[in-house]
Scaffold this motif. Structure first.
Motif, mmCIF file in Angstrom:
data_model
loop_
_atom_site.group_PDB
_atom_site.id
_atom_site.type_symbol
_atom_site.label_atom_id
_atom_site.label_comp_id
_atom_site.label_asym_id
_atom_site.label_seq_id
_atom_site.Cartn_x
_atom_site.Cartn_y
_atom_site.Cartn_z
ATOM 1 N N ARG A 36 3.627 -10.035 10.920
ATOM 2 C CA ARG A 36 2.973 -8.829 10.397
ATOM 3 C C ARG A 36 2.393 -9.053 9.004
ATOM 4 N NH1 ARG A 36 3.472 -3.207 11.736
ATOM 5 N NH2 ARG A 36 2.575 -1.996 10.047
ATOM 6 N N GLU A 40 -1.531 -8.657 8.219
ATOM 7 C CA GLU A 40 -2.035 -7.701 7.233
ATOM 8 C C GLU A 40 -2.847 -8.405 6.154
ATOM 9 O OE1 GLU A 40 1.005 -5.091 5.739
ATOM 10 O OE2 GLU A 40 1.521 -4.386 7.742
ATOM 11 N N GLU A 45 -9.753 -4.798 3.966
ATOM 12 C CA GLU A 45 -9.097 -3.811 3.107
ATOM 13 C C GLU A 45 -9.024 -2.438 3.761
ATOM 14 O OE1 GLU A 45 -13.413 -3.780 2.399
ATOM 15 O OE2 GLU A 45 -11.965 -5.390 2.328
ATOM 16 N N CYS A 46 -9.813 -2.215 4.809
ATOM 17 C CA CYS A 46 -9.796 -0.917 5.473
ATOM 18 C C CYS A 46 -8.445 -0.645 6.137
ATOM 19 C CB CYS A 46 -10.926 -0.800 6.478
ATOM 20 S SG CYS A 46 -10.907 -2.047 7.768
ATOM 21 N N TYR A 47 -7.690 -1.686 6.474
ATOM 22 C CA TYR A 47 -6.389 -1.484 7.109
ATOM 23 C C TYR A 47 -5.482 -0.656 6.212
ATOM 24 C CZ TYR A 47 -1.754 -2.228 8.969
ATOM 25 O OH TYR A 47 -0.496 -2.014 9.455
ATOM 26 N N ASP A 48 -5.440 -0.995 4.939
ATOM 27 C CA ASP A 48 -4.578 -0.262 4.004
ATOM 28 C C ASP A 48 -5.047 1.177 3.849
ATOM 29 O OD1 ASP A 48 -2.298 -0.275 2.256
ATOM 30 O OD2 ASP A 48 -3.711 -0.159 0.573
ATOM 31 N N VAL A 49 -6.350 1.386 3.828
ATOM 32 C CA VAL A 49 -6.909 2.736 3.722
ATOM 33 C C VAL A 49 -6.507 3.568 4.941
ATOM 34 C CG1 VAL A 49 -9.058 4.069 3.667
ATOM 35 C CG2 VAL A 49 -8.834 2.005 2.281
ATOM 36 N N LYS A 51 -3.998 3.005 7.019
ATOM 37 C CA LYS A 51 -2.540 3.164 7.026
ATOM 38 C C LYS A 51 -2.110 4.316 6.112
ATOM 39 C CE LYS A 51 1.594 0.393 6.181
ATOM 40 N NZ LYS A 51 2.078 -0.927 5.761
ATOM 41 N N LYS A 52 -2.692 4.382 4.920
ATOM 42 C CA LYS A 52 -2.350 5.460 3.974
ATOM 43 C C LYS A 52 -2.810 6.817 4.485
ATOM 44 C CE LYS A 52 -2.206 2.591 -0.145
ATOM 45 N NZ LYS A 52 -2.884 2.164 -1.356
ATOM 46 N N GLU A 53 -4.001 6.868 5.069
ATOM 47 C CA GLU A 53 -4.512 8.133 5.601
ATOM 48 C C GLU A 53 -3.663 8.606 6.773
ATOM 49 O OE1 GLU A 53 -7.112 11.489 5.948
ATOM 50 O OE2 GLU A 53 -6.404 10.198 4.348
#
Length: 68
Positions: A36, A40, A45-49, A51-53
């Motif tokens: 994982r 990651e 960088e959209c993955y973190d965005v 995930k947070k949303e």
């Protein structure tokens, strides 16, 4: 592929590359994440965005369910 709006072949190619790098195990549509942290680090960088949303939206849902 349908959920992503791409052709199946594109998903197969991407999954194959992730499997070659040891991040996932992919077989007949079943995906197992093996690394994982590495996965990651490899994604945009959209993955973190996203995930947070997702976490924010789920906390809103949980709050509404708790107030019923």
């Amino acid at each position: 592929a349908n959920m992503l709006g791409v052709r199946r072949e594109g998903v197969t190619v991407a999954a194959g590359k992730l499997q070659e790098n040891g991040y996932i195990s992919y077989r007949r549509g079943h995906i197992t994440v093996l690394d994982r942290v590495g996965l990651e680090a490899e994604v945009c960088e959209c993955y973190d965005v996203v995930k947070k949303e997702f976490a924010r939206l789920m906390s809103d849902v949980r709050q509404r369910q708790g107030s019923q």
